[in-house]
Design a protein around this motif. Structure first.
Motif, PDB file in Angstrom:
ATOM      1  N   ARG A   1       5.286   3.128  -0.477  1.00  0.00           N
ATOM      2  CA  ARG A   1       4.844   2.468   0.194  1.00  0.00           C
ATOM      3  C   ARG A   1       4.019   1.158  -0.602  1.00  0.00           C
ATOM      4  NH1 ARG A   1       7.861   4.182   2.976  1.00  0.00           N
ATOM      5  NH2 ARG A   1       7.599   4.050   5.470  1.00  0.00           N
TER       6      ARG A   1
ATOM      7  N   TYR B   1       1.843  -2.661   0.115  1.00  0.00           N
ATOM      8  CA  TYR B   1       1.599  -3.485   0.107  1.00  0.00           C
ATOM      9  C   TYR B   1       1.050  -4.455  -0.675  1.00  0.00           C
ATOM     10  CZ  TYR B   1       1.348   0.559   3.621  1.00  0.00           C
ATOM     11  OH  TYR B   1       1.354   1.416   4.567  1.00  0.00           O
TER      12      TYR B   1
ATOM     13  N   TYR C   1      -2.924  -7.162  -0.290  1.00  0.00           N
ATOM     14  CA  TYR C   1      -4.559  -7.528   0.352  1.00  0.00           C
ATOM     15  C   TYR C   1      -4.437  -8.906  -0.276  1.00  0.00           C
ATOM     16  CZ  TYR C   1      -3.983  -2.838   2.745  1.00  0.00           C
ATOM     17  OH  TYR C   1      -3.851  -1.920   3.226  1.00  0.00           O
TER      18      TYR C   1
ATOM     19  N   CYS D   1      -4.737  -7.141   5.193  1.00  0.00           N
ATOM     20  CA  CYS D   1      -3.020  -6.919   4.862  1.00  0.00           C
ATOM     21  C   CYS D   1      -2.038  -8.337   5.756  1.00  0.00           C
ATOM     22  CB  CYS D   1      -2.703  -5.504   4.982  1.00  0.00           C
ATOM     23  SG  CYS D   1      -1.349  -5.113   5.055  1.00  0.00           S
TER      24      CYS D   1
ATOM     25  N   GLU E   1       3.866  -6.059   3.458  1.00  0.00           N
ATOM     26  CA  GLU E   1       4.329  -4.310   3.580  1.00  0.00           C
ATOM     27  C   GLU E   1       5.667  -4.471   2.590  1.00  0.00           C
ATOM     28  OE1 GLU E   1       4.794  -0.578   5.391  1.00  0.00           O
ATOM     29  OE2 GLU E   1       4.502  -2.111   7.040  1.00  0.00           O
TER      30      GLU E   1
ATOM     31  N   ARG F   1       6.358  -8.259   6.364  1.00  0.00           N
ATOM     32  CA  ARG F   1       8.121  -6.764   5.821  1.00  0.00           C
ATOM     33  C   ARG F   1       8.357  -7.073   5.364  1.00  0.00           C
ATOM     34  NH1 ARG F   1       8.735  -1.865  10.492  1.00  0.00           N
ATOM     35  NH2 ARG F   1       8.247  -1.187   7.766  1.00  0.00           N
TER      36      ARG F   1
END
Length: 555
Positions: free
Chosen positions: A156, A158, A160, A211, A214, A291
């Motif tokens: 995963r 991410y 930010y 966030c 993703e 996403r």
């Protein structure tokens, strides 16, 4: 590397910091700056020429700051800050923001922290935990002054934003104001800030992180992730690319994924890069973040046709004449290759690059030994032992087997060269030790077995000699000593207890046979190992004199 490019700062599992010359990689200074091991290191350029700020995170959770003067090779202590080490795990990665050098990212397993630097102190702005249950941070890097990419060890990643969610707007690319700063976009949807200030009001707004994106793969499963980010400049109009080798936890189906996204550019530049941003949006915001799915995803083996190796498994190896490597195989063959070959092709890829292949053993080769040619009238010999219970002596100049000896009832475990203090009668011999606890002494010059001793009840710890009396003592791991008469080859006596120490102390030479394979487990974990680079030509020759020329032609 320092901002001038002249020096490299190194630290590791030691309390010392080393300064290396960037052109020669020679250590020019080694200094102990703090009392604990260093878990991570960061470097921040300053406004003063040849002065850099060095950040060192220690295992005790203290973040140290030093001013490093390159002209004097001097470190001056500035600050010492206790990091939020809530989990008892030291930080393993640290990065100074290249877009705003006042910010430092500190990565720990379960939480990351953003710090702002100053002359008098180093202040924690914000910490944020891994958002996925049961996952842990594995690394990160800044994408801009106020965005940071973080990834876990299990597939995963991410992005930010350093600031509150109220700063961020989202919408179709075509609706983004020309002057807005785009934080993240897939070419259809965009997350942007109408107004973006860097470091405003002493970073008060940075006490919150949001966030905004993703990255996930289509299989949506746990996988070990090794990301590589290729960044582009905002003026190029090209997207950033995030590549990742992902290996599922079951070890099957390695995947190479590629995500493409835009970030850190103005709305007008984004619309120009995306053809005006008139595409119909297919993706939607999920919990106020974007996403991203991979633009390309393919099997690793699809792009790299690798057939399973048919080379028999390597079971043992030894150095030959400081130039070659002898590799014993599960099939019973012995490959003699240049020393550089295994480092280039791996132990399973040496077939086709052999200097010699020796055939003879029936089954796996267990041990190898190459004596020095100068000790045997210049003859280049190799001694091998296998599960077929035989010891073989090879002539490496002709690849002939000079002798095969069936001296043991079980496989050969190891070979022990004679001590330099031994008498002339055994100086050209080698000792073979077998799994049945028997030993044999073979003369490599005359190619004959001089002695064979068996009946030892336990594995052998050491072999000792009393040269003038022609006595050999075999010491077992249970403390028993077997005293053998070399004149007759008979067992003189078996002793145990305190008398064994007296018998061994009267010997004038000896060798250790004890298996060391499990001993390292008892070592103190806080030990250090220093490794030095070895440079060689394709034939394995050590070339220190050509190192300087090699660097000139390869930089």
């Amino acid at each position: 590397m320092t901002s001038s490019g002249k020096h490299v700062i190194c630290a590791g599992y030691s309390s010392y910091v080393s300064v290396l010359d960037a052109s020669s990689l020679e250590t020019v200074k080694k200094i102990q700056l703090h009392d604990n091991w260093t878990s991570s290191l960061g470097l921040q350029p300053t406004d003063t020429k040849f002065i850099d700020r060095i950040f060192a995170m220690a295992f005790d959770g203290l973040l140290h700051s030093y001013a490093f003067d390159e002209t004097k090779l001097h470190f001056e202590r500035e600050t010492q800050t206790k990091c939020g080490d809530r989990n008892g795990i030291p930080a393993f990665a640290m990065e100074v923001n290249g877009f705003d050098k006042n910010l430092v990212l500190v990565v720990q397993k379960k939480a990351c922290g953003i710090y702002v630097t100053g002359r008098a102190s180093l202040v924690l702005l914000v910490t944020f935990d891994c958002p996925s249950e049961g996952r842990y941070w594995a690394g990160g890097r800044f994408l801009s002054a106020r965005t940071v990419l973080l990834h876990t060890a299990t597939g995963r990643a991410y992005i930010y934003y350093l600031g509150p969610a109220s700063d961020v707007s989202k919408g179709l690319v075509s609706t983004v104001p020309d002057g807005a700063v785009v934080l993240i976009s897939d070419g259809k949807m965009a997350w942007f800030c109408p107004h973006l200030d860097v470091g405003a009001m002493n970073y008060v707004a940075y006490h919150t992180v949001t966030c905004i994106s993703e990255f996930y793969n289509s299989k949506d499963e746990d996988a070990f992730m090794c990301p590589v980010l290729l960044s582009t400049s905002a003026s190029s109009g090209k997207p950033h690319q995030l590549f990742s080798f992902q290996v599922p936890l079951n070890g099957k189906g390695t995947t190479v994924s590629c995500w493409r996204f835009w970030g850190s550019l103005f709305g007008a530049d984004l619309k120009s890069a995306c053809g005006g941003g008139q595409q119909q949006a297919e993706s939607k915001a999920v919990q106020n973040m974007l996403r991203l799915t991979p633009a390309n995803e393919l099997s690793f083996l699809h792009g790299w046709k690798v057939s399973p190796s048919k080379t028999p498994k390597a079971t043992c190896a030894c150095l030959v004449m400081n130039k070659y490597l002898a590799i014993g195989r599960e099939s019973g063959d012995i490959d003699i290759v240049l020393l550089s070959v295994p480092f280039t092709y791996g132990l399973s890829g040496t077939r086709g690059h052999e200097h010699l292949i020796l055939h003879g053993h029936k089954g796996m080769v267990r041990c190898l030994f190459a004596p020095e040619p100068k000790d045997h009238a210049g003859k280049r010999l190799l001694v091998s032992g296998g599960v077929d219970c035989t010891v073989r002596i090879w002539n490496l100049d002709t690849s002939d087997c000079l002798g095969s000896y069936l001296l043991h009832t079980q496989s050969i475990d190891t070979f022990i060269p004679m001590s330099s203090e031994i008498g002339p009668k055994l100086k050209s011999c080698i000792v073979s030790v077998a799994k049945d606890h028997s030993i044999a002494i073979i003369d490599l010059d005359d190619l004959v077995c001089l002695y064979r001793f068996s009946g030892h009840s336990h594995p052998i710890r050491g072999i000792h000699w009393r040269t003038n009396d022609e006595i050999m003592v075999v010491e077992c791991i249970n403390g028993t000593a077997y005293v053998w008469q070399l004149k007759t080859g008979h067992l003189d006596r078996v002793e145990s207890g305190s008398v064994v120490e007296d018998i061994i102390s009267q010997c004038d030479s000896g060798v250790s046979v004890e298996d060391y394979s499990a001993g390292y487990r008892n070592a103190n974990i806080k030990k250090t190992l220093t490794a030095y680079p070895v440079y060689s030509d394709p034939d394995g020759e050590y070339l220190p004199s050509k190192l300087k020329d090699w660097k000139k032609t390869n930089t």
